[in-house]
Design a protein around this motif. Structure first.
Motif, PDB file in Angstrom:
ATOM      1  N   SER A   1     -16.204 -18.523 -24.590  1.00  0.00           N
ATOM      2  CA  SER A   1     -15.836 -17.823 -25.828  1.00  0.00           C
ATOM      3  C   SER A   1     -14.618 -16.932 -25.599  1.00  0.00           C
TER       4      SER A   1
ATOM      5  N   THR B   1     -11.340 -19.810 -25.107  1.00  0.00           N
ATOM      6  CA  THR B   1     -10.998 -20.891 -26.026  1.00  0.00           C
ATOM      7  C   THR B   1     -10.817 -20.348 -27.450  1.00  0.00           C
ATOM      8  N   THR B   2     -10.518 -21.265 -28.366  1.00  0.00           N
ATOM      9  CA  THR B   2     -10.298 -20.848 -29.746  1.00  0.00           C
ATOM     10  C   THR B   2     -11.144 -21.696 -30.696  1.00  0.00           C
ATOM     11  N   GLY B   3     -11.150 -21.278 -31.927  1.00  0.00           N
ATOM     12  CA  GLY B   3     -11.716 -22.102 -32.995  1.00  0.00           C
ATOM     13  C   GLY B   3     -13.209 -22.323 -32.893  1.00  0.00           C
TER      14      GLY B   3
ATOM     15  N   ARG C   1     -15.158 -21.982 -29.591  1.00  0.00           N
ATOM     16  CA  ARG C   1     -15.431 -20.592 -29.246  1.00  0.00           C
ATOM     17  C   ARG C   1     -16.665 -20.071 -29.990  1.00  0.00           C
TER      18      ARG C   1
ATOM     19  N   ARG D   1      -5.623 -17.984 -23.898  1.00  0.00           N
ATOM     20  CA  ARG D   1      -6.670 -18.901 -24.312  1.00  0.00           C
ATOM     21  C   ARG D   1      -6.171 -20.340 -24.271  1.00  0.00           C
TER      22      ARG D   1
ATOM     23  N   ASN E   1      -6.141 -24.130 -25.770  1.00  0.00           N
ATOM     24  CA  ASN E   1      -6.491 -24.944 -26.930  1.00  0.00           C
ATOM     25  C   ASN E   1      -5.970 -26.353 -26.721  1.00  0.00           C
TER      26      ASN E   1
END
Lengths: 468, 338
Positions: free
Chosen positions: B182, B185-187, B190, B329, B331
């Motif tokens: 979490s 990462t993204t989106g 996460r 992060r 992605n």
């Protein structure tokens, strides 16, 4: 089956396998560091591509070297616990320093190198690969410091039935270490170099990416030749050191039962019969053994029978003669492979110097492809000679192999682990060769597409397929 | 004054704490590739989030092993030969996992990838489990005789107590890894990682309680170290509640810090309970290995102390720097190596 024998087979198998990858890693990373240095200094893209292409092979190889190394550290405690108890005080220290100084450095900076192309400045990125290189060499130094203690124990005293260190400096200034370390590391440089020349030779023969592989070949052949010559030189030093410190190993490596006579001839070929303690047939070169042992054309070398009598006086009754045939032939195989490397290296350097690499040289290129195997043969044979020739000792003069084993581990357990490790190692070897061939076939310019991938939209159909 | 034997006991403990804290999250991420990632793309993002770090994290284990060998040779010898079979499995798992990271992305073939993905999953699941079993076994006591030889049968090593210990470590690493995800990462990946971590807090709490109660009844830990263990339990409870609160507040870094604290406290409590023993003998108290009868000589310890204190600041320095370099992060638009 006998647990000692099983544990020995396991040690031999896992160590030899591990030592296919370690020298190659040490050699490849040095060459990659040199290539990237040329890129940073000259700014030509081709050198960057060289570092990346050979870097791919290095990383595949490095991964196998790392994972097989974990087993090496655990194995001492698992299979050889009485050995670990006896020498841990001395032997453990270089291993701990190896981890602290070398493993951390290698593993951190390899991560920075792989993922840092776009995030680090050119110079810091270059520094990363050099630190990886220094890490691999330092790792070799510390593990060989530990091994040298087994060959020539120094810097300790026996207290309560175990070896206790009393002089760390003696451990790292051990004469054995300072012939063994340069010999091994230069051999490792040659291993990486011959891998690159061999692959480049194949590509030059196929006339693919000629400019790229010509440059790679030239850099590698210089390193390969210098390193092979250096290895031979230090091998000679080591042989002389052996005559002084482990004469039995040297006598076995010569298949010499009685006294050599003065001057001593060198045995090229012998029919050895360990049962009768005689050789039924020999081919000898006069003077040569005296020269190898003392750098002079005179001087006598002691034979195994005489040494056996001496050792019995010092250490009590027992058989102190190592497996003679194995020691004898592994020594000759190592020397032959090394000599061939020097000859091939000289001719290759001549071709590069005369700018004749582009001409059709099929026979030489084909030989260079086969020559990839030479350093591996030499490395393996060298270790077999060193370790088998030390038998029956694990720590020369202090602890025998049969007393080194774990009392609480059963033969069945060792057999189970031996089968498991051999099986997984066989898979690793096959996969690695497959991946090497794949990367080589693709060539250095195939990965261009991977740069384009970054700009592709990963959620678009095309982009998704490009990446996944 | 701290004796060198005590100092090395603490250093070994610190190395294991460092190992479980760091490799703990990459084990967790490795496990989560199986069920958190919805497609190959997400799996690659997960693996790449630990890409630059996992190798150096694993070196903490190697260094801990090396330090045991050098500072407490008898501990190393007894433990490694006594725990022979679990260590064989541990090594097989680590070998498979290590090469899988490097191999999986090299061939574009679904079966190829799914094979190595399985190796990553098992290689991330088995080591924390086995080490949890080994450590709780050490706490409970093992049949170690007067020659320092451990002759443990299957049920000495694997029993309800050690199984709970193993599972606790697995779940702890998993939550720790999910929070690392979490953080990195993204989106939707996460969000899912955070949600799953939150869900797993209750089972994790239950495991801690069960393990704590069993420790109270099955080991002598609370007899010899009642006060420090109680304190650790209280601090642990605080860290636990804070972890939950930070997850809800979406403060990923803080939440990750809290699971890290839980790991550090758990491992520390094992070592605190053992001290001054390093391995408890179930045959006789007299046969237990201690920081004295298992240790190297004073000279050796002194040399190693100098080496460790000189080198560790550099090691910590460049490792922290490497986390700083890769703090961004990850992605899907990133260059994914694996």
């Amino acid at each position: 089956m006998d647990p000692v024998m099983l544990a020995r087979i396991q040690f031999a198998a896992t160590t030899i396998f591990h030592f296919f990858f370690v020298p190659l890693s040490i050699g490849l990373v040095l060459l990659i560091a040199i290539m990237e240095t040329m890129y940073v200094r000259k700014g030509k893209e081709i050198y960057k591509r060289m570092a990346k292409f050979w870097g791919k092979l290095f990383l595949i190889n490095f991964a196998v070297g790392v994972v097989t190394g974990i087993l090496q550290e655990f194995q001492f405690g698992m299979n050889w616990s009485d050995y670990s108890r006896f020498v841990g005080d001395v032997f453990g220290a270089p291993l701990a320093v190896e981890a602290l100084f070398a493993f951390f450095m290698e593993s951190t900076f390899i991560g920075l190198w792989i993922f840092g192309w776009d995030r680090l400045s050119k110079r810091v990125h270059l520094l990363s690969i050099w630190l990886v290189s220094i890490g691999t060499i330092a790792s070799a130094f510390w593990i060989l410091a530990a091994n040298s203690f087994m060959q020539r124990p120094v810097g300790f005293e026996i207290n309560n039935g175990r070896a206790e260190m009393n002089d760390f400096f003696a451990l790292i200034s051990n004469g054995q270490l300072w012939v063994e370390f340069p010999h091994t590391v230069l051999g490792a440089f040659a291993t990486g170099a011959f891998m690159i020349t061999g692959i480049s030779a194949y590509k030059l023969m196929k006339r693919q990416d000629v400019d790229f592989f010509k440059k790679s070949f030239t850099i590698a052949i210089v390193v390969g030749l210098v390193a092979s010559l250096g290895t031979a030189l230090y091998g000679h030093q080591q042989a002389q050191y052996l005559v002084e410190t482990q004469p039995m190993k040297m006598a076995a490596a010569e298949g010499l039962w009685g006294k050599s006579g003065d001057p001593a001839p060198w045995t090229v070929y012998a029919h050895i019969d360990p049962k009768t303690g005689e050789n039924s047939f020999e081919i000898k070169i006069p003077y040569l053994l005296s020269f190898l042992s003392y750098s002079e054309f005179s001087g006598e070398v002691k034979g195994m029978n005489e040494l056996q009598a001496e050792y019995e006086q010092t250490y009590g009754p027992g058989d102190y003669i190592p497996p003679v045939r194995t020691t004898f032939w592994s020594f000759r195989i190592m020397v032959a492979a090394g000599s061939l490397m020097i000859v091939l290296g000289m001719y290759g350097a001549y071709l590069a110097w005369r700018k004749k690499l582009e001409r059709p040289n099929k026979w030489y290129y084909r030989m260079m492809m086969w020559a990839i195997s030479l350093p591996f043969i030499a490395n393996t044979a060298g270790w077999i000679m060193t370790e088998i020739g030390r038998q029956p000792w694990t720590v020369f003069g202090y602890m025998r192999t049969e007393d080194s084993i774990s009392p609480s581990v059963t033969a069945g357990q060792i057999l189970f682990s031996l089968i498991a490790f051999t099986a997984i190692y066989a898979v690793l070897a096959a996969v690695m060769v497959y991946l090497f061939v794949k990367v080589i076939k693709k060539g250095p310019y195939a990965e261009n597409t991977s740069d384009d991938e970054q700009s592709a939209d990963p959620y678009g159909k095309e982009g998704y397929h490009a990446i996944s | 004054m701290l004796s060198l034997n005590e100092l090395w006991f603490i250093l070994v403990a610190i190395l294991f704490i460092g190992f479980f804290f760091l490799e703990g999250f990459d084990f967790g991420v490795g496990m989560s590739t199986r069920f958190l990632a919805k497609n190959d793309m997400e799996r690659r993002v997960l693996i790449n989030s630990i890409g630059p770090f996992w190798d150096a994290n694993e070196v903490w284990l190697l260094t801990a092993g090396g330090a045991m060998f050098a500072a407490f040779p008898n501990w190393y010898a007894t433990m490694f030969s006594g725990y022979y079979t679990p260590l064989v499995v541990l090594l097989l798992a680590l070998i498979g996992r290590g090469v899988a990271f490097e191999f999986r992305g090299k061939v574009e073939n679904t079966r190829w990838k799914s094979t190595w993905d399985l190796a990553i999953f098992l290689g991330s699941l088995l080591p924390p489990f086995l080490l949890g079993v080994v450590f709780s076994g050490m706490l409970k006591g093992l049949p170690i005789d007067g020659d320092m030889e451990m002759k443990a049968g299957l049920f000495d090593m694997v029993n309800l107590y050690t199984l709970v210990g193993g599972i606790t470590v697995v779940v702890l690493c998993l939550v720790h890894g999910l929070l690392f995800t979490s953080l990195r990462t993204t989106g939707s990946l996460r969000d899912r990682a955070r949600k799953l971590a939150h869900k797993l807090l209750i089972p994790l709490a239950a495991l801690f309680v069960v393990f704590g109660v069993m420790t109270f009844f099955q080991t002598d830990a609370f007899e010899v170290r009642a006060l420090p263990l109680t304190l650790i339990a209280v601090v642990g409870l605080g860290a636990f509640l804070l972890a939950g609160w930070f997850i809800v507040k979406q403060r990923d870094g803080w939440a990750f810090g809290m699971t890290g604290t839980l790991i550090a406290l758990s491992i520390a409590s094992v070592f605190i309970s053992l001290f001054p023993r390093v391995m408890v003998s179930s045959i006789s108290e007299a046969y237990s290995l201690t920081i004295h009868n298992a240790a190297s000589g004073p000279y050796s310890l002194k040399i190693m102390t100098i080496a460790a204190l000189t080198l560790l600041p550099f090691v910590l320095g460049y490792q922290i720097w490497s986390y700083f370099v890769f703090h961004k992060r990850i992605n899907e638009k990133e260059h994914l190596e694996y």
